[in-house]
Design a protein around this motif. Sequence first.
Motif, PDB file in Angstrom:
ATOM      1  N   TYR A 123     -20.922  30.802 -24.074  1.00  0.00           N
ATOM      2  CA  TYR A 123     -20.964  30.200 -22.996  1.00  0.00           C
ATOM      3  C   TYR A 123     -19.652  29.448 -22.919  1.00  0.00           C
ATOM      4  O   TYR A 123     -18.830  29.277 -23.865  1.00  0.00           O
ATOM      5  CB  TYR A 123     -22.032  28.948 -23.030  1.00  0.00           C
ATOM      6  N   ASP A 124     -19.365  29.260 -21.648  1.00  0.00           N
ATOM      7  CA  ASP A 124     -18.112  28.484 -21.314  1.00  0.00           C
ATOM      8  C   ASP A 124     -18.104  26.920 -21.762  1.00  0.00           C
ATOM      9  O   ASP A 124     -18.813  26.327 -21.244  1.00  0.00           O
ATOM     10  CB  ASP A 124     -17.690  28.605 -19.879  1.00  0.00           C
ATOM     11  N   ALA A 125     -17.027  26.640 -22.426  1.00  0.00           N
ATOM     12  CA  ALA A 125     -17.186  24.958 -22.736  1.00  0.00           C
ATOM     13  C   ALA A 125     -16.724  24.002 -21.947  1.00  0.00           C
ATOM     14  O   ALA A 125     -17.229  22.924 -21.961  1.00  0.00           O
ATOM     15  CB  ALA A 125     -15.988  24.940 -23.880  1.00  0.00           C
ATOM     16  N   THR A 126     -16.183  24.489 -20.664  1.00  0.00           N
ATOM     17  CA  THR A 126     -15.904  23.482 -19.678  1.00  0.00           C
ATOM     18  C   THR A 126     -16.629  23.541 -18.484  1.00  0.00           C
ATOM     19  O   THR A 126     -17.179  22.492 -17.853  1.00  0.00           O
ATOM     20  CB  THR A 126     -14.486  24.022 -19.214  1.00  0.00           C
ATOM     21  N   VAL A 127     -17.404  24.602 -18.142  1.00  0.00           N
ATOM     22  CA  VAL A 127     -18.236  24.715 -17.195  1.00  0.00           C
ATOM     23  C   VAL A 127     -19.704  24.472 -17.225  1.00  0.00           C
ATOM     24  O   VAL A 127     -20.331  23.814 -16.559  1.00  0.00           O
ATOM     25  CB  VAL A 127     -18.099  26.108 -16.544  1.00  0.00           C
ATOM     26  N   ASP A 128     -19.998  24.790 -18.573  1.00  0.00           N
ATOM     27  CA  ASP A 128     -21.573  24.629 -18.926  1.00  0.00           C
ATOM     28  C   ASP A 128     -21.698  23.195 -19.037  1.00  0.00           C
ATOM     29  O   ASP A 128     -21.341  22.234 -19.273  1.00  0.00           O
ATOM     30  CB  ASP A 128     -21.826  25.192 -20.104  1.00  0.00           C
ATOM     31  N   SER A 129     -23.135  22.874 -18.412  1.00  0.00           N
ATOM     32  CA  SER A 129     -23.698  21.451 -18.264  1.00  0.00           C
ATOM     33  C   SER A 129     -24.387  21.186 -19.548  1.00  0.00           C
ATOM     34  O   SER A 129     -25.165  19.905 -19.481  1.00  0.00           O
ATOM     35  CB  SER A 129     -24.452  21.520 -17.052  1.00  0.00           C
ATOM     36  N   GLY A 130     -24.665  22.220 -20.588  1.00  0.00           N
ATOM     37  CA  GLY A 130     -25.165  21.532 -21.828  1.00  0.00           C
ATOM     38  C   GLY A 130     -26.438  22.518 -21.926  1.00  0.00           C
ATOM     39  O   GLY A 130     -27.034  22.547 -22.989  1.00  0.00           O
ATOM     40  N   ASP A 131     -26.671  23.179 -21.024  1.00  0.00           N
ATOM     41  CA  ASP A 131     -27.897  24.267 -21.201  1.00  0.00           C
ATOM     42  C   ASP A 131     -27.533  25.535 -21.534  1.00  0.00           C
ATOM     43  O   ASP A 131     -28.648  26.662 -21.565  1.00  0.00           O
ATOM     44  CB  ASP A 131     -29.040  24.239 -19.931  1.00  0.00           C
ATOM     45  N   HIS A 132     -26.273  26.037 -21.654  1.00  0.00           N
ATOM     46  CA  HIS A 132     -25.841  27.144 -22.048  1.00  0.00           C
ATOM     47  C   HIS A 132     -26.057  28.184 -21.081  1.00  0.00           C
ATOM     48  O   HIS A 132     -26.349  29.383 -21.608  1.00  0.00           O
ATOM     49  CB  HIS A 132     -26.474  27.533 -23.442  1.00  0.00           C
ATOM     50  N   THR A 133     -26.082  27.999 -19.848  1.00  0.00           N
ATOM     51  CA  THR A 133     -26.391  28.949 -18.912  1.00  0.00           C
ATOM     52  C   THR A 133     -25.237  29.534 -18.088  1.00  0.00           C
ATOM     53  O   THR A 133     -25.065  30.419 -17.524  1.00  0.00           O
ATOM     54  CB  THR A 133     -27.316  28.398 -17.754  1.00  0.00           C
ATOM     55  N   ALA A 134     -24.306  28.944 -18.352  1.00  0.00           N
ATOM     56  CA  ALA A 134     -22.668  29.158 -18.000  1.00  0.00           C
ATOM     57  C   ALA A 134     -22.101  30.027 -18.837  1.00  0.00           C
ATOM     58  O   ALA A 134     -21.376  30.109 -19.831  1.00  0.00           O
ATOM     59  CB  ALA A 134     -21.712  28.237 -17.724  1.00  0.00           C
ATOM     60  N   VAL A 135     -22.592  31.469 -18.824  1.00  0.00           N
ATOM     61  CA  VAL A 135     -22.578  32.458 -19.850  1.00  0.00           C
ATOM     62  C   VAL A 135     -21.061  33.150 -19.528  1.00  0.00           C
ATOM     63  O   VAL A 135     -20.858  33.524 -18.356  1.00  0.00           O
ATOM     64  CB  VAL A 135     -23.541  33.595 -19.904  1.00  0.00           C
ATOM     65  N   LEU A 136     -20.621  33.374 -20.650  1.00  0.00           N
ATOM     66  CA  LEU A 136     -19.262  34.321 -20.672  1.00  0.00           C
ATOM     67  C   LEU A 136     -19.588  35.769 -21.153  1.00  0.00           C
ATOM     68  O   LEU A 136     -20.105  35.906 -22.221  1.00  0.00           O
ATOM     69  CB  LEU A 136     -17.987  33.725 -21.492  1.00  0.00           C
ATOM     70  N   VAL A 137     -19.483  36.763 -20.229  1.00  0.00           N
ATOM     71  CA  VAL A 137     -19.747  38.163 -20.533  1.00  0.00           C
ATOM     72  C   VAL A 137     -18.192  38.811 -20.927  1.00  0.00           C
ATOM     73  O   VAL A 137     -17.362  38.993 -19.936  1.00  0.00           O
ATOM     74  CB  VAL A 137     -20.233  38.708 -19.339  1.00  0.00           C
ATOM     75  N   ASP A 138     -18.255  39.467 -21.836  1.00  0.00           N
ATOM     76  CA  ASP A 138     -17.113  40.231 -22.439  1.00  0.00           C
ATOM     77  C   ASP A 138     -16.934  41.505 -21.816  1.00  0.00           C
ATOM     78  O   ASP A 138     -18.053  42.200 -21.242  1.00  0.00           O
ATOM     79  CB  ASP A 138     -17.239  40.662 -23.965  1.00  0.00           C
ATOM     80  N   PRO A 139     -15.870  41.803 -20.925  1.00  0.00           N
ATOM     81  CA  PRO A 139     -15.311  43.151 -20.405  1.00  0.00           C
ATOM     82  C   PRO A 139     -16.112  44.315 -20.914  1.00  0.00           C
ATOM     83  O   PRO A 139     -16.324  45.402 -20.250  1.00  0.00           O
ATOM     84  CB  PRO A 139     -14.065  43.070 -19.984  1.00  0.00           C
ATOM     85  N   LYS A 140     -16.323  44.432 -22.226  1.00  0.00           N
ATOM     86  CA  LYS A 140     -16.862  45.663 -22.941  1.00  0.00           C
ATOM     87  C   LYS A 140     -18.324  45.984 -22.417  1.00  0.00           C
ATOM     88  O   LYS A 140     -18.547  47.032 -22.793  1.00  0.00           O
ATOM     89  CB  LYS A 140     -16.920  45.378 -24.395  1.00  0.00           C
ATOM     90  N   HIS A 141     -19.013  45.030 -21.926  1.00  0.00           N
ATOM     91  CA  HIS A 141     -20.337  45.277 -21.426  1.00  0.00           C
ATOM     92  C   HIS A 141     -20.456  45.758 -20.072  1.00  0.00           C
ATOM     93  O   HIS A 141     -21.494  45.969 -19.458  1.00  0.00           O
ATOM     94  CB  HIS A 141     -21.156  44.085 -21.386  1.00  0.00           C
TER      95      HIS A 141
END
Length: 443
Positions: free
Chosen positions: A139-157
């Motif tokens: 999850y993104d350290a800057t955008v996430d509000s603490g619930d870990h829903t601002a997920v970062l998805v690797d382009p390999k997916h």
Amino acid sequence: MLKLAAALLLLVAVAQTAPAKNRVLVLLESPAAKQTYSIFLKSLETRGYVLTVKRAEDANLQLFKYGEFVYDHLVIFAPSVQEFGGSLSVAEITNFVDAGGNVLFAGGAKLGDAIRELASESGYEFDDDSTSLIDHHNYDATVDSGDHTAVLVDPKHLTKASVIIGNKAAITAPILYRGSALVANPKNNLKLDVLTAATTSYSFAPNKVVNEYPSAIGRSAVLVGALQARNNARVVVTGSVELFSDAFINANVQKVGSAAKPVKSGNGPFVDALSQWAFQEKGVLRVKSVNHHLVGESAPPRDYTITEDVEYSIEIEELKDGKWVPYTGKDVQLEFVRIDPFVRTFLKPSNGKLTTVFKLPDVYGVFKFLVDYHRLGYSHLYDVQQVSVRPLLHTQYERFIRSAFPYYVSSFSMMIGVVLFSCVFLYHKEAPKAVSTETKKAK
């Protein structure tokens, strides 16, 4: 006068570069939401599309008028809408797709019945209400509000079909995603999973204890799905409307716990490539010309004869950057079919065409030159040319067949034997028998 001439030249240039089908209806939850997606909408206008932005509950919405398209493409960024306005409905959107229209729509954490039903018609289902995709490791350290829903998805997916996502080298940064997860219908053979979640992700209500097994977990959680109908119309669905937002496109993302510097998210090039495929700017094939004839000739005959050598060529074009260019795929197959294929062979690129030479089967009847080309991300290509194949005329058969030489020899040997036997039987005279002395005395 010079200004007028320059304006005319500009109009001509725009007309040449603009897509042939360029009318787009964009549905938002409110007029103010237009500013939220201004970068994405601006990119559509730059590519020559004419946008009509309306509320999803507008009373004057319609996709057809007098049986004709009012718009060529539909974009829906209104996840929570319960019912569409005007004559617009899920059934009408389905008819729009059946008629050849293209649709791109997005969901979110709060979903209305209209979007849920539309996703179900497209081969996907959203997870339960109030659920979101959660990943405690990515999850993104800057955008996430603490619930870990601002997920970062690797382009390999991302899917391996480069025709859908464009040049994979252009999407190197993680894709920022926040929203619901999709579950694919395994019975739908037309669906395409464009982007899936990491193995550490799952779908559940944030800030709640996980007391049951999530319905979408790991790679089974689809983030962006697509469908290409049998008429080549395209539908793209995602669970994150924020994927297209200015905030996510401009966001500088950094994975939690990473020492690397923040980088700009890969959302911008990803959503551009996604919309290009959805609106049929790429991955579109067409047949320009087909030719078949005997080897050494140039025109097709009235009918073919069994075992003749035939040359077949087809010219296939692909739409690239608004222009039709020759398609040089090496996996296009030709079938020569009566009921079942008698010949199946690959076509080889040659001078902008795909060609092959083969011998007709020793079977006569009505046949078809058939090209039925299915490839992931490309429009379905189907071309049939019907021909007749007749048997040999009585004047075309060989006088002597090599394989029959033993029978010829046996026939002639029998004839010679009969002649010899006849000669022996007719002309052979038996020598007179000797008469004994007793016989002579008796006489």
